[in-house]
Design a protein around this motif. Structure first.
Motif, short mmCIF file in Angstrom:
data_model
loop_
_atom_site.label_atom_id
_atom_site.label_comp_id
_atom_site.label_asym_id
_atom_site.label_seq_id
_atom_site.Cartn_x
_atom_site.Cartn_y
_atom_site.Cartn_z
N SER A 119 0.83 -1.20 0.00
CA SER A 119 0.00 0.00 0.00
C SER A 119 0.87 1.25 0.00
N PRO A 120 0.33 2.38 -0.46
CA PRO A 120 1.04 3.65 -0.29
C PRO A 120 1.32 3.91 1.19
N GLU A 121 2.40 4.62 1.46
CA GLU A 121 2.81 4.89 2.84
C GLU A 121 2.97 6.39 3.07
N SER A 122 3.02 6.74 4.35
CA SER A 122 3.33 8.11 4.79
C SER A 122 2.41 9.14 4.16
N LEU A 123 1.12 8.83 4.10
CA LEU A 123 0.15 9.79 3.57
C LEU A 123 0.06 11.00 4.51
N HIS A 142 4.65 0.23 -9.07
CA HIS A 142 3.23 0.56 -9.14
C HIS A 142 2.85 1.01 -10.55
N ASP A 143 1.53 1.00 -10.83
CA ASP A 143 1.01 1.32 -12.16
C ASP A 143 0.65 2.79 -12.33
N SER A 144 0.92 3.63 -11.32
CA SER A 144 0.55 5.05 -11.34
C SER A 144 -0.96 5.26 -11.41
N LEU A 145 -1.73 4.26 -10.99
CA LEU A 145 -3.18 4.34 -10.92
C LEU A 145 -3.61 4.25 -9.46
N TYR A 146 -4.41 5.21 -9.02
CA TYR A 146 -4.77 5.29 -7.60
C TYR A 146 -6.27 5.43 -7.42
N TYR A 147 -6.74 4.94 -6.28
CA TYR A 147 -8.05 5.31 -5.76
C TYR A 147 -7.82 6.17 -4.53
N ILE A 148 -8.46 7.32 -4.49
CA ILE A 148 -8.43 8.18 -3.31
C ILE A 148 -9.79 8.09 -2.64
N TYR A 149 -9.80 7.64 -1.40
CA TYR A 149 -11.05 7.48 -0.65
C TYR A 149 -11.21 8.64 0.33
N ARG A 150 -12.45 9.05 0.50
CA ARG A 150 -12.74 10.18 1.38
C ARG A 150 -13.90 9.83 2.30
N LYS A 151 -13.82 10.30 3.53
CA LYS A 151 -14.92 10.16 4.49
C LYS A 151 -15.05 11.46 5.26
N LEU A 162 -12.87 10.24 -7.11
CA LEU A 162 -13.26 10.06 -8.50
C LEU A 162 -13.59 8.58 -8.69
N TYR A 163 -14.47 8.27 -9.64
CA TYR A 163 -14.95 6.90 -9.75
C TYR A 163 -14.02 6.02 -10.57
N ASP A 164 -13.34 6.60 -11.55
CA ASP A 164 -12.29 5.86 -12.24
C ASP A 164 -10.99 6.00 -11.45
N PRO A 165 -10.10 5.01 -11.51
CA PRO A 165 -8.78 5.20 -10.90
C PRO A 165 -8.09 6.43 -11.49
N ILE A 166 -7.34 7.14 -10.66
CA ILE A 166 -6.69 8.38 -11.06
C ILE A 166 -5.28 8.08 -11.55
N LYS A 167 -4.95 8.50 -12.77
CA LYS A 167 -3.61 8.35 -13.32
C LYS A 167 -2.78 9.55 -12.90
N LEU A 168 -1.72 9.32 -12.13
CA LEU A 168 -0.89 10.41 -11.61
C LEU A 168 0.58 10.12 -11.90
N SER A 169 1.28 11.11 -12.41
CA SER A 169 2.72 10.94 -12.66
C SER A 169 3.53 11.15 -11.39
N VAL A 187 -3.37 1.78 -4.42
CA VAL A 187 -2.68 1.86 -5.70
C VAL A 187 -2.71 0.50 -6.39
N PHE A 188 -2.74 0.52 -7.72
CA PHE A 188 -2.63 -0.70 -8.50
C PHE A 188 -1.16 -1.05 -8.73
N VAL A 189 -0.83 -2.32 -8.54
CA VAL A 189 0.51 -2.84 -8.83
C VAL A 189 0.33 -4.07 -9.71
N ASP A 190 0.82 -3.99 -10.95
CA ASP A 190 0.64 -5.09 -11.92
C ASP A 190 -0.83 -5.48 -12.06
N GLY A 191 -1.70 -4.47 -12.07
CA GLY A 191 -3.12 -4.71 -12.30
C GLY A 191 -3.91 -5.17 -11.10
N VAL A 192 -3.28 -5.23 -9.93
CA VAL A 192 -3.97 -5.67 -8.71
C VAL A 192 -4.03 -4.49 -7.74
#
Length: 206
Positions: A119-123, A142-151, A162-169, A187-192
């Protein structure tokens, strides 16, 4: 991976992928679906078949504000015995009708690598007058594709920014005009898809 499918009833939520990744005494499940609802909570109950009997071993849920967006679900089974073949299926609650998924199979084996991506660290959060900038450390490969969850602070429901994974450089993302809230990232790593990071609280400057 030992994997096969039994045909089940079609899901109105549009489940188009359900797969299992075996490890050492653990199996990681991932599924992809299209929710055809509006402002509802999709709830998945994960079942494992043991000695011919179905047993609920966990649940996954996410809240949707908009209609017709693809989403990913994940679950880690840490109660596996190596060498035993396990069967899994999902019970998907799609109010007012619920459905069962197909059944998939997987066998955990001693010495297999961990199937769970790191998982991503040190958020952490940089706070502006009317914005939050999230920054984190991404795992290698990692694949540079993320889900950002909010509560929201006053809510118990997590939902995706956002509903699609976010592509971030770069591992950072800015949100404008949001209230006090909590965030976590996967984050996605090798499609997982990884498990979410630890959450962080963000409070607007007064």
């Amino acid at each position: 991976m030992d994997c096969a499918h039994d045909k089940g009833a079609p899901l109105r939520i549009g489940l188009d992928l359900f797969e299992a990744f075996p490890g050492d005494k653990r199996i990681y499940l991932q599924w992809h679906y299209l929710e055809e609802g509006y402002e509802i909570e999709s709830i998945f109950i994960i079942y494992r078949i043991e000695d011919g009997k179905s047993k609920a071993i966990g649940a996954y849920s996410v809240y949707h504000y908009l209609y017709g967006f693809p989403m990913w679900g994940i679950f880690l089974d840490t109660t596996c015995s190596n060498g035993e073949r396990y069967s899994y299926y999902l019970y998907a609650s799609d109010h007012p009708v619920s459905y069962f998924s197909d059944t998939i199979y997987a066998t955990s084996q001693q010495g297999l690598p961990d199937p769970v991506p790191p998982s991503p660290e040190s958020l952490w959060v940089e706070q502006g007058d009317s914005s939050f900038t999230l920054k984190w450390i991404s795992p290698q490969g990692h694949d540079s594709l993320y889900y950002i969850y909010r509560k929201d602070s006053s809510s118990t429901r997590w939902y995706t920014v956002l509903y699609d994974p976010i592509k971030l450089s770069n591992p950072e993302y800015t949100l404008e005009y949001v209230s006090d809230t909590y965030f976590k990232i996967a984050v996605f790593v090798d499609g997982v898809l990884s498990l979410p990071s630890d959450s962080v609280e963000a409070t607007l400057q007064k």
